[in-house]
Design a protein around this motif. Sequence first.
Motif, mmCIF file in Angstrom:
data_model
loop_
_atom_site.group_PDB
_atom_site.id
_atom_site.type_symbol
_atom_site.label_atom_id
_atom_site.label_comp_id
_atom_site.label_asym_id
_atom_site.label_seq_id
_atom_site.Cartn_x
_atom_site.Cartn_y
_atom_site.Cartn_z
ATOM 1 N N LEU A 1 69.470 48.153 6.928
ATOM 2 C CA LEU A 1 70.053 47.108 6.077
ATOM 3 C C LEU A 1 69.082 45.962 5.849
ATOM 4 O O LEU A 1 68.920 45.483 4.722
ATOM 5 N N ARG A 2 68.419 45.501 6.930
ATOM 6 C CA ARG A 2 67.465 44.401 6.786
ATOM 7 C C ARG A 2 66.274 44.836 5.931
ATOM 8 O O ARG A 2 65.753 44.062 5.124
ATOM 9 N N PHE A 3 65.858 46.088 6.083
ATOM 10 C CA PHE A 3 64.747 46.587 5.279
ATOM 11 C C PHE A 3 65.131 46.647 3.801
ATOM 12 O O PHE A 3 64.342 46.267 2.933
ATOM 13 N N LEU A 4 66.339 47.134 3.501
ATOM 14 C CA LEU A 4 66.775 47.199 2.110
ATOM 15 C C LEU A 4 66.884 45.794 1.523
ATOM 16 O O LEU A 4 66.533 45.572 0.353
ATOM 17 N N LEU A 5 67.350 44.828 2.315
ATOM 18 C CA LEU A 5 67.402 43.442 1.862
ATOM 19 C C LEU A 5 66.002 42.932 1.540
ATOM 20 O O LEU A 5 65.789 42.272 0.517
ATOM 21 N N LEU A 6 65.037 43.239 2.408
ATOM 22 C CA LEU A 6 63.647 42.839 2.165
ATOM 23 C C LEU A 6 63.147 43.431 0.858
ATOM 24 O O LEU A 6 62.538 42.724 0.034
ATOM 25 N N PHE A 7 63.376 44.717 0.643
ATOM 26 C CA PHE A 7 62.877 45.386 -0.559
ATOM 27 C C PHE A 7 63.486 44.770 -1.816
ATOM 28 O O PHE A 7 62.763 44.437 -2.765
ATOM 29 N N VAL A 8 64.807 44.616 -1.835
ATOM 30 C CA VAL A 8 65.485 44.148 -3.041
ATOM 31 C C VAL A 8 65.176 42.676 -3.316
ATOM 32 O O VAL A 8 64.750 42.314 -4.427
ATOM 33 N N VAL A 9 65.376 41.820 -2.316
ATOM 34 C CA VAL A 9 65.148 40.385 -2.533
ATOM 35 C C VAL A 9 63.665 40.113 -2.770
ATOM 36 O O VAL A 9 63.300 39.324 -3.655
ATOM 37 N N GLY A 10 62.797 40.772 -2.002
ATOM 38 C CA GLY A 10 61.362 40.597 -2.212
ATOM 39 C C GLY A 10 60.942 41.040 -3.604
ATOM 40 O O GLY A 10 60.127 40.379 -4.270
ATOM 41 N N GLY A 11 61.514 42.152 -4.077
ATOM 42 C CA GLY A 11 61.188 42.626 -5.420
ATOM 43 C C GLY A 11 61.694 41.697 -6.500
ATOM 44 O O GLY A 11 61.001 41.442 -7.497
ATOM 45 N N VAL A 12 62.905 41.185 -6.328
ATOM 46 C CA VAL A 12 63.461 40.250 -7.305
ATOM 47 C C VAL A 12 62.637 38.968 -7.356
ATOM 48 O O VAL A 12 62.321 38.449 -8.441
ATOM 49 N N VAL A 13 62.276 38.436 -6.197
ATOM 50 C CA VAL A 13 61.451 37.224 -6.154
ATOM 51 C C VAL A 13 60.098 37.478 -6.807
ATOM 52 O O VAL A 13 59.585 36.645 -7.575
ATOM 53 N N ALA A 14 59.502 38.639 -6.532
ATOM 54 C CA ALA A 14 58.209 38.976 -7.124
ATOM 55 C C ALA A 14 58.313 39.051 -8.649
ATOM 56 O O ALA A 14 57.453 38.524 -9.372
ATOM 57 N N ASN A 15 59.362 39.706 -9.159
ATOM 58 C CA ASN A 15 59.537 39.791 -10.610
ATOM 59 C C ASN A 15 59.822 38.424 -11.223
ATOM 60 O O ASN A 15 59.394 38.141 -12.344
ATOM 61 N N LEU A 16 60.550 37.587 -10.485
ATOM 62 C CA LEU A 16 60.819 36.237 -10.979
ATOM 63 C C LEU A 16 59.515 35.457 -11.115
ATOM 64 O O LEU A 16 59.274 34.800 -12.133
ATOM 65 N N ILE A 17 58.668 35.537 -10.100
ATOM 66 C CA ILE A 17 57.371 34.856 -10.165
ATOM 67 C C ILE A 17 56.535 35.418 -11.303
ATOM 68 O O ILE A 17 55.879 34.683 -12.053
ATOM 69 N N GLY A 18 56.562 36.747 -11.456
ATOM 70 C CA GLY A 18 55.815 37.364 -12.547
ATOM 71 C C GLY A 18 56.320 36.916 -13.909
ATOM 72 O O GLY A 18 55.528 36.629 -14.816
ATOM 73 N N ALA A 19 57.644 36.842 -14.066
ATOM 74 C CA ALA A 19 58.208 36.409 -15.342
ATOM 75 C C ALA A 19 57.859 34.957 -15.642
ATOM 76 O O ALA A 19 57.561 34.603 -16.790
ATOM 77 N N LEU A 20 57.889 34.110 -14.613
ATOM 78 C CA LEU A 20 57.526 32.699 -14.814
ATOM 79 C C LEU A 20 56.054 32.556 -15.201
ATOM 80 O O LEU A 20 55.690 31.648 -15.949
ATOM 81 N N SER A 21 55.210 33.455 -14.674
ATOM 82 C CA SER A 21 53.781 33.374 -14.990
ATOM 83 C C SER A 21 53.472 33.910 -16.384
ATOM 84 O O SER A 21 52.371 33.694 -16.905
ATOM 85 N N LEU A 22 54.427 34.621 -16.990
ATOM 86 C CA LEU A 22 54.213 35.218 -18.311
ATOM 87 C C LEU A 22 55.283 34.768 -19.303
ATOM 88 O O LEU A 22 55.684 35.539 -20.172
ATOM 89 N N THR A 23 55.738 33.547 -19.179
ATOM 90 C CA THR A 23 56.785 33.036 -20.063
ATOM 91 C C THR A 23 56.400 33.223 -21.531
ATOM 92 O O THR A 23 55.316 32.831 -21.950
ATOM 93 N N GLY A 24 57.287 33.870 -22.288
ATOM 94 C CA GLY A 24 57.033 34.121 -23.700
ATOM 95 C C GLY A 24 56.527 35.512 -23.995
ATOM 96 O O GLY A 24 56.570 35.953 -25.154
ATOM 97 N N VAL A 25 56.055 36.247 -22.980
ATOM 98 C CA VAL A 25 55.554 37.609 -23.183
ATOM 99 C C VAL A 25 56.718 38.554 -23.446
ATOM 100 O O VAL A 25 57.754 38.485 -22.790
ATOM 101 N N ARG A 26 56.552 39.470 -24.411
ATOM 102 C CA ARG A 26 57.634 40.362 -24.798
ATOM 103 C C ARG A 26 57.454 41.786 -24.290
ATOM 104 O O ARG A 26 58.178 42.691 -24.695
#
Length: 227
Positions: free
Chosen positions: A106-131
């Motif tokens: 359970l803790r590992f799945l939480l790490l994978f999902v939340v870590g992935g979401v945070v990573a994508n959020l950071i990526g999206a913020l770094s590419l604001t406006g990219v389609r």
Amino acid sequence: MFVHVETRRRPRWHWATLLVVTVCAACFVGLALIPATQRVSLLLEWGTVPANIFDPHEALLPQLTDPALLRLFTALFIHVTWLHLLSNLLFLAIFGLPGERALGSLRFLLLFVVGGVVANLIGALSLTGVRLPIIGCSGAVSAVVGTYVALFPRARLGLVLPLGLYLEFVRVPAFLLIGLWVLLQLLFSYAGPSYGAYVWWAHIGGFLFGVVFALFSRDAIARRLRG
């Protein structure tokens, strides 16, 4: 591949890594079986498209409640090239299986999902406006790698290497495998994905999230390993 951990707990079945691998593989096969035009539409619908999530001319905090942020999660399971898929799943298996034994499923799945979401959020913020859509679980795998390194900085992983007609078992420092992971990401970045945006900040953000996750979870993990 494995890392031996002394524990008095009874062996348990660890299901999280297998679940993630199965879902990613199933999504890959499903996308491969549909027409190209429909595939592109699905990528734009369920991948993380920064331009569809964040408007640089609007306040950031209200946008964080947008239901479109669900794409930060669904994008984790989308891959459209076999190289992208196999590289992610290979290193997920190398670091995820021993990591899951230490963390618990359970803790590992939480790490994978939340870590992935945070990573994508950071990526999206770094590419604001990219389609172009950000896709794949590279950020989530980076979070798993970051947690593993923080918990076991001097670990050596056992690998079975095919040498001609024989299989050779060797122990490899974890940092060497992390270097190989970085090299593969560089090669993939140079070759360029068929679809989607390649985002280094997502990888960096995922790795740092994994390190912080390990630091905050260290006591709980130590209690688990002591049984």
